[in-house]
Design a protein around this motif. Structure first.
Motif, PDB file in Angstrom:
ATOM      1  N   GLU A  21      42.203  29.648  12.977  1.00 48.91           N
ATOM      2  CA  GLU A  21      41.261  28.712  13.915  1.00 48.91           C
ATOM      3  C   GLU A  21      39.959  28.973  13.262  1.00 48.91           C
ATOM      4  N   THR A  22      39.272  27.859  13.714  1.00 53.60           N
ATOM      5  CA  THR A  22      37.786  27.450  13.547  1.00 53.60           C
ATOM      6  C   THR A  22      37.061  27.129  14.579  1.00 53.60           C
ATOM      7  N   GLY A  23      35.775  27.144  14.326  1.00 53.42           N
ATOM      8  CA  GLY A  23      34.835  26.804  15.531  1.00 53.42           C
ATOM      9  C   GLY A  23      34.237  25.640  15.323  1.00 53.42           C
ATOM     10  N   LEU A  24      33.991  24.388  16.514  1.00 51.63           N
ATOM     11  CA  LEU A  24      33.297  23.556  16.515  1.00 51.63           C
ATOM     12  C   LEU A  24      31.903  23.961  16.971  1.00 51.63           C
ATOM     13  N   VAL A  30      39.557  25.595  17.338  1.00 49.56           N
ATOM     14  CA  VAL A  30      40.519  25.071  17.365  1.00 49.56           C
ATOM     15  C   VAL A  30      41.246  25.403  16.173  1.00 49.56           C
ATOM     16  N   SER A  31      42.630  24.936  15.952  1.00 48.91           N
ATOM     17  CA  SER A  31      43.428  25.548  14.809  1.00 48.91           C
ATOM     18  C   SER A  31      42.778  24.674  13.510  1.00 48.91           C
ATOM     19  N   LYS A  32      42.924  25.373  12.526  1.00 56.44           N
ATOM     20  CA  LYS A  32      42.706  24.953  11.136  1.00 56.44           C
ATOM     21  C   LYS A  32      43.506  23.670  10.953  1.00 56.44           C
ATOM     22  N   HIS A  33      44.574  23.441  11.599  1.00 60.07           N
ATOM     23  CA  HIS A  33      45.448  22.363  11.320  1.00 60.07           C
ATOM     24  C   HIS A  33      45.182  21.212  12.273  1.00 60.07           C
ATOM     25  N   ASP A  34      44.287  21.464  13.236  1.00 66.13           N
ATOM     26  CA  ASP A  34      43.880  20.254  14.176  1.00 66.13           C
ATOM     27  C   ASP A  34      43.516  19.110  13.275  1.00 66.13           C
ATOM     28  N   PRO A  35      44.077  18.020  13.889  1.00 61.13           N
ATOM     29  CA  PRO A  35      43.639  16.499  13.238  1.00 61.13           C
ATOM     30  C   PRO A  35      42.098  16.396  13.058  1.00 61.13           C
ATOM     31  N   ILE A  37      39.904  18.859  12.558  1.00 64.28           N
ATOM     32  CA  ILE A  37      39.520  19.685  11.179  1.00 64.28           C
ATOM     33  C   ILE A  37      40.365  18.943   9.962  1.00 64.28           C
ATOM     34  N   VAL A  38      41.155  18.470   9.997  1.00 67.42           N
ATOM     35  CA  VAL A  38      41.895  17.914   8.690  1.00 67.42           C
ATOM     36  C   VAL A  38      40.863  16.734   8.384  1.00 67.42           C
ATOM     37  N   VAL A  39      40.479  15.943   9.426  1.00 65.31           N
ATOM     38  CA  VAL A  39      39.566  14.916   8.833  1.00 65.31           C
ATOM     39  C   VAL A  39      38.102  15.567   8.293  1.00 65.31           C
ATOM     40  N   LEU A  40      37.627  16.417   9.067  1.00 61.63           N
ATOM     41  CA  LEU A  40      36.454  17.068   8.695  1.00 61.63           C
ATOM     42  C   LEU A  40      36.621  17.541   7.235  1.00 61.63           C
ATOM     43  N   GLY A  41      37.803  18.011   6.706  1.00 69.03           N
ATOM     44  CA  GLY A  41      38.113  18.421   5.310  1.00 69.03           C
ATOM     45  C   GLY A  41      38.176  17.133   4.426  1.00 69.03           C
ATOM     46  N   GLU A  42      38.838  15.956   5.061  1.00 72.24           N
ATOM     47  CA  GLU A  42      38.827  14.988   4.090  1.00 72.24           C
ATOM     48  C   GLU A  42      37.327  14.276   3.834  1.00 72.24           C
ATOM     49  N   LEU A  43      36.615  14.608   4.749  1.00 73.41           N
ATOM     50  CA  LEU A  43      35.150  14.151   4.689  1.00 73.41           C
ATOM     51  C   LEU A  43      34.401  14.926   3.622  1.00 73.41           C
ATOM     52  N   ASP A  44      34.647  16.116   3.703  1.00 76.91           N
ATOM     53  CA  ASP A  44      33.960  17.076   2.863  1.00 76.91           C
ATOM     54  C   ASP A  44      34.427  16.755   1.606  1.00 76.91           C
TER      55      ASP A  44
END
Length: 189
Positions: A21-24, A30-35, A37-44
């Motif tokens: 999990e990771t924090g907002l 939320v889960s690190k697999h949460d959509p 977080i996925v978008v945040l990773g793509e932004l990064d």
């Protein structure tokens, strides 16, 4: 040095994500697999790819534009990190379109599809464009899962961004006097 004078060191390793999990920014987890977080990773990833492009010498106008794009991507990230928060607005969208139009006005018209490549910086800019397209697909998936999670203006800006990166890649090739490689249909090869 006394304890009162020591500078507090913020740890990079917190161990709070070890369970997946990771924090907002609002404190929720939320889960690190949460959509989201996925978008945040793509932004990064896109921001990092743009940073690689900026690490090479660019014309001042293009470097400034790339810097602006990186700032906007962080703004979009802040929207996702704080549910309900909105930063990107219509002004940003108009700015993105205006920049694309300004660059496109310098380019010769296209008569065929352009293959990614050319000057190394243009090739990397094309790579950034494809990362932006993947980001857009994940933004749409997040929006489909939770309509309120995505600022519609940010979604539109990401769509425009891939167009801007396309014309920027073409401009880099033009400025470096590197001819573009055009797609040749199979029947004509």
């Amino acid at each position: 040095m006394s304890d009162t004078n020591k500078t507090r060191i913020n740890r990079v390793i917190t161990r709070t994500g070890d369970a997946g999990e990771t924090g907002l920014a609002d404190g929720s987890r939320v889960s690190k697999h949460d959509p989201r977080i996925v978008v945040l990773g793509e932004l990064d990833e896109l921001n990092s790819a743009l940073g690689v492009l900026r690490a090479r010498p660019q014309d001042a106008d293009l470097d400034a534009l790339l810097g602006l794009i990186q700032q906007m991507l962080f703004d979009i990230g802040s929207e996702l990190a704080i549910p309900g928060h909105r930063v990107i607005d219509d002004h940003d969208l108009v700015e993105m379109e205006s920049q694309a139009d300004t660059i496109n006005a310098e380019l010769p018209p296209l008569k065929e599809f352009v293959l990614p490549g050319g000057h190394p910086d243009a090739a990397w800019c094309h790579h950034c464009r494809t990362v932006a397209r993947r980001l857009e697909r994940h933004v749409i998936a997040l929006r489909d899962a939770d309509e309120d999670a995505v600022n519609p203006v940010s979604q539109a800006l990401i769509n425009r961004l891939s167009d801007l990166l396309f014309v920027m890649a073409r401009l880099i090739n033009l400025r470096h006097e590197h001819p573009e490689t055009l797609w040749v249909p199979k029947a004509d090869r």
